[in-house]
Design an enzyme around this catalytic site. Structure first.
Site, short mmCIF file in Angstrom:
data_model
loop_
_atom_site.label_atom_id
_atom_site.label_comp_id
_atom_site.label_asym_id
_atom_site.label_seq_id
_atom_site.Cartn_x
_atom_site.Cartn_y
_atom_site.Cartn_z
CG ASN A 9 73.03 29.36 70.19
OD1 ASN A 9 71.93 28.82 70.08
ND2 ASN A 9 73.76 29.27 71.29
CD1 TRP A 10 69.31 32.00 65.36
CD2 TRP A 10 67.44 31.07 64.56
NE1 TRP A 10 69.27 32.24 64.00
CE2 TRP A 10 68.14 31.67 63.49
CE3 TRP A 10 66.23 30.42 64.28
CZ2 TRP A 10 67.65 31.65 62.17
CZ3 TRP A 10 65.75 30.39 62.98
CH2 TRP A 10 66.46 31.00 61.93
CE LYS A 11 72.68 32.07 73.37
NZ LYS A 11 73.32 32.81 74.44
CG HIS A 104 76.03 27.65 74.79
ND1 HIS A 104 75.68 28.40 75.88
CD2 HIS A 104 76.21 28.53 73.76
CE1 HIS A 104 75.64 29.69 75.53
NE2 HIS A 104 75.95 29.78 74.24
CD GLU A 106 73.03 30.52 77.11
OE1 GLU A 106 72.37 29.93 76.24
OE2 GLU A 106 73.43 31.70 76.99
CD GLU A 174 79.48 31.21 72.79
OE1 GLU A 174 78.99 31.97 71.96
OE2 GLU A 174 78.79 30.43 73.47
N GLY A 180 75.47 37.63 76.38
CA GLY A 180 74.21 38.30 76.66
C GLY A 180 74.33 39.47 77.62
CB SER A 211 78.16 41.01 73.75
OG SER A 211 77.48 40.62 74.93
N GLY A 232 74.56 35.10 69.51
CA GLY A 232 73.29 34.83 70.18
C GLY A 232 72.26 35.88 69.80
N GLY A 233 72.05 36.84 70.68
CA GLY A 233 71.00 37.85 70.52
C GLY A 233 70.96 38.50 69.14
P1 13P Z 1 75.11 36.76 72.81
O1 13P Z 1 75.59 37.06 71.42
O2 13P Z 1 73.65 37.05 73.01
O3 13P Z 1 76.00 37.37 73.85
O4 13P Z 1 75.23 35.16 73.00
C1 13P Z 1 76.42 34.54 72.67
C2 13P Z 1 76.20 33.08 72.71
O5 13P Z 1 75.97 32.50 73.75
C3 13P Z 1 76.22 32.36 71.43
O6 13P Z 1 76.25 30.99 71.63
#
Ligand code: 13P
Length: 248
Positions: A9-11, A104, A106, A174, A180, A211, A232-233
């Site tokens: 997920n590149w956000k 998600h 977020e 999640e 993050g 993470s 994510g990251g």
């Molecule tokens: P991180 O891997 O950066 O913690 O993010 C997880 C995430 O929200 C994937 O959708």
């Protein structure tokens, strides 16, 4: 063995150049290691504006075999019409998208999305032939209060549309406090929650997110009922993303 789904997920990160470089590096890494296609399915979820260009760089063989899929990060709950700024599931399918992340945290937190709205979006995704990757997870306070199983159960029951099945739906657990933050859930946290989700939803794939990195992925993937990761990251760095896949 059921293949693990390695979803990035590149956000809201990266310009077009970054997205294309990342795509090419990931595809080259997958092509260079035939074992990977046997153990993993891949899903790349760039920002909307990069979807078509990323797709053009996935490689015909990867698209046709379905081993590398393209995903979006959201879709509208409506069919079409006067909804400024939104993107419909049909539009996503039309530009080659196969899956969409929905609910998600977020979006649940930052855009006040309810599980009812997530369900309406997932209904649209299924109608358009997309796989809905539905995210659930408790906050730190909810875990401290010991309500995490109830919260996740409520989110799942209210977010999954009728007709959700193992072909058209993936659940991503999640925990909000692990996203993050560098904090990962303990193997026991993951084992017990994934077992609980399995008992709630049956045989849909269950991803863990929060993470996930190349150096903690092997432990996660060896945990029962962990069918992949939503990253994510670490999905923004090809060596990390491929490293996670290699640890399957
Ligand atoms: P991180 O891997 O950066 O913690 O993010 C997880 C995430 O929200 C994937 O959708």
């Amino acid at each position: 063995m059921v293949k693990k789904l390695i979803a990035g997920n590149w956000k809201m990160n990266g310009d077009l150049g970054t997205a294309l470089t990342l795509t090419r590096e990931i595809v080259a890494g997958i092509d260079a290691d035939p074992r990977l296609a046997g153990t993993c399915d891949f899903l790349l979820c760039p920002p909307f504006v990069h979807l078509a260009r990323v797709r053009a760089n996935l490689g015909q063989k990867n698209i046709e075999s379905g081993s590398v899929m393209l995903g979006a990060q959201d879709c509208s709950e409506k069919d079409n019409g006067a909804v400024t700024g939104d993107i419909s599931a049909v539009m996503l399918a039309d530009c080659g998208v196969q899956a969409v992340i929905l609910g998600h945290s977020e979006r649940r937190q930052g855009h006040q999305e309810t599980s009812e709205l997530v369900k309406a979006k997932a209904t649209q995704a299924h109608k358009a032939g997309l796989i809905a990757v539905i995210c659930v997870g408790e906050t730190e306070t909810e875990r401290e209060q010991g309500t995490h199983f109830k919260i996740v159960e409520t989110q799942i029951k209210a977010s999954l549309p009728d007709g959700a099945n193992a072909e058209n739906t993936v659940i991503a657990y999640e925990p909000v406090w692990a996203i993050g933050t560098g904090k990962t859930a303990t193997p026991e946290d993951v084992r017990s929650m994934h077992k609980f989700i399995r008992e709630t939803i049956g045989n849909m794939r269950i991803l863990y997110g929060g993470s996930v990195k190349a150096d903690n992925a092997a432990d996660l993937f060896s945990t029962e009922n962990v069918d992949g990761a939503l990253i994510g990251g670490a999905s923004l760095k090809s060596d990390q993303y491929l490293g996670i896949a290699k640890s399957v």
